[in-house]
Scaffold this motif. Structure first.
Motif, PDB file in Angstrom:
ATOM      1  N   ARG A  24      21.726 -12.260   3.804  1.00  0.00           N
ATOM      2  CA  ARG A  24      20.458 -12.183   3.085  1.00  0.00           C
ATOM      3  C   ARG A  24      20.680 -12.548   1.616  1.00  0.00           C
ATOM      4  N   GLU A  25      19.759 -13.288   1.038  1.00  0.00           N
ATOM      5  CA  GLU A  25      19.893 -13.663  -0.360  1.00  0.00           C
ATOM      6  C   GLU A  25      18.585 -13.400  -1.103  1.00  0.00           C
ATOM      7  N   GLY A  26      18.737 -13.075  -2.367  1.00  0.00           N
ATOM      8  CA  GLY A  26      17.577 -12.900  -3.220  1.00  0.00           C
ATOM      9  C   GLY A  26      17.046 -14.255  -3.644  1.00  0.00           C
ATOM     10  N   VAL A  27      15.806 -14.527  -3.359  1.00  0.00           N
ATOM     11  CA  VAL A  27      15.199 -15.815  -3.673  1.00  0.00           C
ATOM     12  C   VAL A  27      14.547 -15.774  -5.051  1.00  0.00           C
ATOM     13  N   SER A  28      13.707 -14.785  -5.255  1.00  0.00           N
ATOM     14  CA  SER A  28      12.997 -14.667  -6.525  1.00  0.00           C
ATOM     15  C   SER A  28      12.511 -13.244  -6.698  1.00  0.00           C
ATOM     16  N   CYS A  29      12.617 -12.745  -7.921  1.00  0.00           N
ATOM     17  CA  CYS A  29      12.204 -11.383  -8.213  1.00  0.00           C
ATOM     18  C   CYS A  29      11.456 -11.339  -9.537  1.00  0.00           C
ATOM     19  N   ILE A  30      10.657 -10.279  -9.707  1.00  0.00           N
ATOM     20  CA  ILE A  30       9.876 -10.144 -10.929  1.00  0.00           C
ATOM     21  C   ILE A  30       9.883  -8.687 -11.341  1.00  0.00           C
ATOM     22  N   SER A  31      10.089  -8.455 -12.619  1.00  0.00           N
ATOM     23  CA  SER A  31      10.184  -7.092 -13.113  1.00  0.00           C
ATOM     24  C   SER A  31       8.784  -6.545 -13.401  1.00  0.00           C
ATOM     25  N   SER A  36       0.846  -1.181   0.000  1.00  0.00           N
ATOM     26  CA  SER A  36       0.000   0.000   0.000  1.00  0.00           C
ATOM     27  C   SER A  36       0.885   1.234   0.000  1.00  0.00           C
ATOM     28  N   GLY A  37       0.326   2.334  -0.464  1.00  0.00           N
ATOM     29  CA  GLY A  37       1.062   3.591  -0.450  1.00  0.00           C
ATOM     30  C   GLY A  37       1.850   3.875  -1.702  1.00  0.00           C
ATOM     31  N   PHE A  38       1.843   2.961  -2.651  1.00  0.00           N
ATOM     32  CA  PHE A  38       2.514   3.192  -3.923  1.00  0.00           C
ATOM     33  C   PHE A  38       1.851   2.317  -4.983  1.00  0.00           C
ATOM     34  N   THR A  39       2.148   2.614  -6.237  1.00  0.00           N
ATOM     35  CA  THR A  39       1.540   1.878  -7.344  1.00  0.00           C
ATOM     36  C   THR A  39       2.403   0.686  -7.705  1.00  0.00           C
ATOM     37  N   LEU A  40       1.942  -0.471  -7.338  1.00  0.00           N
ATOM     38  CA  LEU A  40       2.753  -1.671  -7.451  1.00  0.00           C
ATOM     39  C   LEU A  40       3.175  -1.971  -8.886  1.00  0.00           C
ATOM     40  N   ASP A  41       2.343  -1.675  -9.873  1.00  0.00           N
ATOM     41  CA  ASP A  41       2.611  -2.153 -11.224  1.00  0.00           C
ATOM     42  C   ASP A  41       3.851  -1.520 -11.855  1.00  0.00           C
ATOM     43  N   SER A  42       4.379  -0.470 -11.281  1.00  0.00           N
ATOM     44  CA  SER A  42       5.580   0.141 -11.842  1.00  0.00           C
ATOM     45  C   SER A  42       6.850  -0.218 -11.078  1.00  0.00           C
ATOM     46  N   TYR A  43       6.739  -1.096 -10.099  1.00  0.00           N
ATOM     47  CA  TYR A  43       7.858  -1.458  -9.248  1.00  0.00           C
ATOM     48  C   TYR A  43       8.364  -2.863  -9.551  1.00  0.00           C
ATOM     49  N   ALA A  44       9.654  -3.012  -9.490  1.00  0.00           N
ATOM     50  CA  ALA A  44      10.242  -4.348  -9.456  1.00  0.00           C
ATOM     51  C   ALA A  44      10.090  -4.856  -8.019  1.00  0.00           C
ATOM     52  N   VAL A  45       9.704  -6.117  -7.871  1.00  0.00           N
ATOM     53  CA  VAL A  45       9.485  -6.655  -6.527  1.00  0.00           C
ATOM     54  C   VAL A  45      10.172  -8.004  -6.394  1.00  0.00           C
TER      55      VAL A  45
END
Length: 128
Positions: free
Chosen positions: A45-52, A25-34
């Motif tokens: 800490r390690e990156g498990v999975s990401c989506i552009s 919440s508080g931002f527009t998710l569709d423009s963010y890499a998560v």
């Protein structure tokens, strides 16, 4: 106010499944890499999975390929991590995070320090 709230963690036996959710919440998710990151006791800490955000390309760490699936539902401001065939070595605190710059999914997962927003984490424990 920006918020990321994880849920879905818990205790599961080896071979089991869990689905993590990250409600934003508080931002527009569709423009963010998560992405999803994890930290086990005594480990970095390690990156498990990401989506552009642009082409929804995905990245998976080698340790989870074929077992985990990341997805996003921009209409619900939520993204997910489906975790199957869980192993004891998957035990960790899992964090969701978002980056305002639409980097590639692989870059995001390898540069966690650059993420703009973080959730507080959810504990996943896999028993043998």
């Amino acid at each position: 106010q920006v918020q990321l709230v994880e849920s879905g963690g818990g205790l599961v036996q080896s071979g089991g499944s869990l689905r993590l959710s990250c409600v934003t919440s508080g931002f527009t998710l569709d423009s963010y890499a998560v992405g999803w990151f994890r930290q086990a006791p005594g480990k970095e800490r390690e990156g498990v999975s990401c989506i552009s955000p642009t082409d929804s390309s995905t990245y998976y760490a080698d340790s989870v390929k074929g077992r985990f699936t990341i997805s996003r539902d921009n209409a619900k401001n939520t993204f997910y991590l489906q975790m199957n065939s869980l192993k004891p070595e998957d035990t960790a605190v899992y964090y969701c995070a978002a980056d305002a710059i639409p980097y590639s999914s692989e870059f995001v997962c390898h540069n966690s320090a650059g993420m703009d927003y973080w959730g507080k984490g959810t504990l996943v424990t896999v028993s043998s």
